[in-house]
Motif scaffolding. Structure first.
Motif, PDB file in Angstrom:
ATOM      1  N   PHE A   1       0.979  -1.016   0.173  1.00  0.00           N
ATOM      2  CA  PHE A   1       0.197  -0.128  -0.131  1.00  0.00           C
ATOM      3  C   PHE A   1       1.402   1.232  -0.188  1.00  0.00           C
ATOM      4  O   PHE A   1       1.710   1.369   0.409  1.00  0.00           O
ATOM      5  N   ILE A   2       0.503   2.595  -0.646  1.00  0.00           N
ATOM      6  CA  ILE A   2       0.842   3.389  -1.029  1.00  0.00           C
ATOM      7  C   ILE A   2       0.000   4.455  -0.648  1.00  0.00           C
ATOM      8  O   ILE A   2      -0.682   4.336  -0.865  1.00  0.00           O
ATOM      9  N   GLU A   3      -0.108   5.243   1.272  1.00  0.00           N
ATOM     10  CA  GLU A   3      -1.036   5.645   1.729  1.00  0.00           C
ATOM     11  C   GLU A   3      -0.581   6.957   2.826  1.00  0.00           C
ATOM     12  O   GLU A   3       0.578   6.400   3.090  1.00  0.00           O
ATOM     13  N   PRO A   4      -1.204   8.180   2.627  1.00  0.00           N
ATOM     14  CA  PRO A   4      -0.657   8.795   4.320  1.00  0.00           C
ATOM     15  C   PRO A   4      -0.036   7.913   5.014  1.00  0.00           C
ATOM     16  O   PRO A   4      -1.610   7.165   5.633  1.00  0.00           O
ATOM     17  N   ASP A   5       0.497   9.095   5.727  1.00  0.00           N
ATOM     18  CA  ASP A   5       0.862   7.846   7.190  1.00  0.00           C
ATOM     19  C   ASP A   5       1.876   9.518   8.204  1.00  0.00           C
ATOM     20  O   ASP A   5       1.709   8.933   9.244  1.00  0.00           O
ATOM     21  N   ASP A   6       0.727  10.657   8.650  1.00  0.00           N
ATOM     22  CA  ASP A   6       1.136  11.236   9.137  1.00  0.00           C
ATOM     23  C   ASP A   6      -0.352  12.245   9.855  1.00  0.00           C
ATOM     24  O   ASP A   6      -1.162  12.815   9.738  1.00  0.00           O
ATOM     25  N   LYS A   7      -0.525  11.153  10.499  1.00  0.00           N
ATOM     26  CA  LYS A   7      -1.732  11.008  11.806  1.00  0.00           C
ATOM     27  C   LYS A   7      -1.768  12.831  13.091  1.00  0.00           C
ATOM     28  O   LYS A   7      -2.201  12.885  12.806  1.00  0.00           O
ATOM     29  N   TYR A   8      -0.477  13.015  12.806  1.00  0.00           N
ATOM     30  CA  TYR A   8      -0.703  13.808  14.007  1.00  0.00           C
ATOM     31  C   TYR A   8      -0.691  15.410  13.156  1.00  0.00           C
ATOM     32  O   TYR A   8      -1.717  16.467  13.848  1.00  0.00           O
ATOM     33  N   ARG A   9      -1.137  15.453  12.002  1.00  0.00           N
ATOM     34  CA  ARG A   9      -1.387  16.824  10.859  1.00  0.00           C
ATOM     35  C   ARG A   9      -2.936  16.739  11.612  1.00  0.00           C
ATOM     36  O   ARG A   9      -3.797  17.641  11.205  1.00  0.00           O
ATOM     37  N   GLY A  10      -4.238  15.690  10.982  1.00  0.00           N
ATOM     38  CA  GLY A  10      -5.428  15.282  11.738  1.00  0.00           C
ATOM     39  C   GLY A  10      -5.383  15.956  12.889  1.00  0.00           C
ATOM     40  O   GLY A  10      -6.048  16.316  13.558  1.00  0.00           O
ATOM     41  N   ILE A  11      -4.826  15.287  13.736  1.00  0.00           N
ATOM     42  CA  ILE A  11      -4.443  15.255  15.285  1.00  0.00           C
ATOM     43  C   ILE A  11      -4.945  16.930  15.227  1.00  0.00           C
ATOM     44  O   ILE A  11      -5.724  17.458  16.134  1.00  0.00           O
ATOM     45  N   LYS A  12      -4.213  17.388  15.278  1.00  0.00           N
ATOM     46  CA  LYS A  12      -3.533  18.989  15.722  1.00  0.00           C
ATOM     47  C   LYS A  12      -4.889  19.479  14.756  1.00  0.00           C
ATOM     48  O   LYS A  12      -5.157  20.574  15.867  1.00  0.00           O
ATOM     49  N   LYS A  13      -5.746  19.849  13.443  1.00  0.00           N
ATOM     50  CA  LYS A  13      -6.141  20.124  12.941  1.00  0.00           C
ATOM     51  C   LYS A  13      -7.412  20.138  13.964  1.00  0.00           C
ATOM     52  O   LYS A  13      -8.176  20.953  14.027  1.00  0.00           O
ATOM     53  N   LEU A  14      -7.910  18.757  14.377  1.00  0.00           N
ATOM     54  CA  LEU A  14      -9.630  18.452  15.084  1.00  0.00           C
ATOM     55  C   LEU A  14      -8.836  18.921  16.412  1.00  0.00           C
ATOM     56  O   LEU A  14     -10.033  19.227  16.854  1.00  0.00           O
ATOM     57  N   VAL A  15      -7.821  19.108  17.158  1.00  0.00           N
ATOM     58  CA  VAL A  15      -7.894  19.683  18.408  1.00  0.00           C
ATOM     59  C   VAL A  15      -8.746  21.328  18.373  1.00  0.00           C
ATOM     60  O   VAL A  15      -8.428  21.638  18.583  1.00  0.00           O
ATOM     61  N   GLU A  16      -7.856  21.446  17.460  1.00  0.00           N
ATOM     62  CA  GLU A  16      -7.680  22.975  17.044  1.00  0.00           C
ATOM     63  C   GLU A  16      -9.094  22.839  16.886  1.00  0.00           C
ATOM     64  O   GLU A  16      -9.956  24.445  17.336  1.00  0.00           O
TER      65      GLU A  16
END
Length: 260
Positions: free
Chosen positions: A180-195
């Motif tokens: 599989f080739i797919e995104p792996d930056d969970k923190y990107r979404g975490i930071k956005k959700l917390v904001e």
């Protein structure tokens, strides 16, 4: 205690690393107590949106970071989704064609894959991979507006000739037949959700066990590696707890003062 924003990886963390789809009673109890104590809890996963619905229902967690950080669900509703950059995706697929690598793409939020190569259909069938695959000999990926993930046949020597793969993020093998080739930056979404929730980045706590948790561990102020986690994750974690099957989540939450 101040409100914390706590994110749990699913496979091998929230779910048992030895028993398929099993969530321990202590983990369910920990989630319940965290909510009662006023903390914000969420899942953080590489799974597609449609693959998060059952686990969300089972745990009662309604907010999720999914699609490797590119999808955000709040109160059961998809609020944000960013597909793979189309220029990068098209360049990868062009290079696959040039190198003779069979491929398939996911273009919708379901189990369906599309390919123009019958060989990829056979590879996926041999792997007993539970996805529906459509073979379209005249399929033109350049006409797509959204590609969610790419699957290519296993050939590490040829992968190294496709520089664009590194720009997406994560490549992991499914057995020995394809990757599989797919995104792996969970923190990107975490930071956005917390904001979105009006929270502060310093109040983020992450739990994980695998290679696709590395970026969120590198960025979060507080990180908890499961006892069954890979060594690379344990080395950078601020805390290490027991295995997912040995009350690891519950015990860590107690030690961190999040629950009694």
């Amino acid at each position: 205690m101040e409100k914390k924003y706590i994110f749990f990886d699913i496979d091998g963390t929230l779910i048992s690393h030895t028993i398929r789809d099993y969530i321990s009673e202590s983990t369910i109890l920990a989630l319940k107590k965290l909510k009662e104590n006023g903390h914000f809890i969420s899942l953080a996963t590489g799974r597609a949106v449609y693959l998060t619905k059952e686990i969300a229902k089972k745990t009662g967690v309604k907010s999720l970071v999914c699609e490797g950080g590119h999808g955000i669900i709040v109160d059961g509703e998809l609020k944000s989704y960013e597909p793979i950059d189309m220029n990068i995706a098209i360049n990868i697929l062009k290079r696959c064609d040039e190198l003779g690598l069979a491929w398939a793409v996911s273009i919708s939020d379901n189990e369906e894959l599309v390919t123009k190569n019958e060989r990829m259909n056979q590879i996926i069938s041999n792997a007993k991979f539970m996805r529906k695959i459509l073979v379209k000999p005249d399929y033109d990926y350049s006409n797509e507006t959204c590609i969610r993930r790419i699957i290519i046949e296993n050939n590490e020597e040829l992968y190294n000739q496709i520089e664009e793969i590194k720009k997406i993020g994560f490549m992991h093998y499914a057995g020995s037949l394809f990757a599989f080739i797919e995104p792996d930056d969970k923190y990107r979404g975490i930071k956005k959700l917390v904001e979105m929730q009006g929270g502060h980045e310093d109040d983020i706590i992450v739990f994980g066990d695998g290679i696709n948790d590395l970026k969120m561990f590198e960025n979060a102020k507080t990180s908890v590696a499961m006892g069954n986690a890979i060594d690379a994750l344990k080395e950078i974690a601020t805390h290490i707890t027991e295995d997912s099957d040995s009350d690891g989540i519950y015990n860590a939450c107690v030690r961190l003062g999040l629950i009694d």
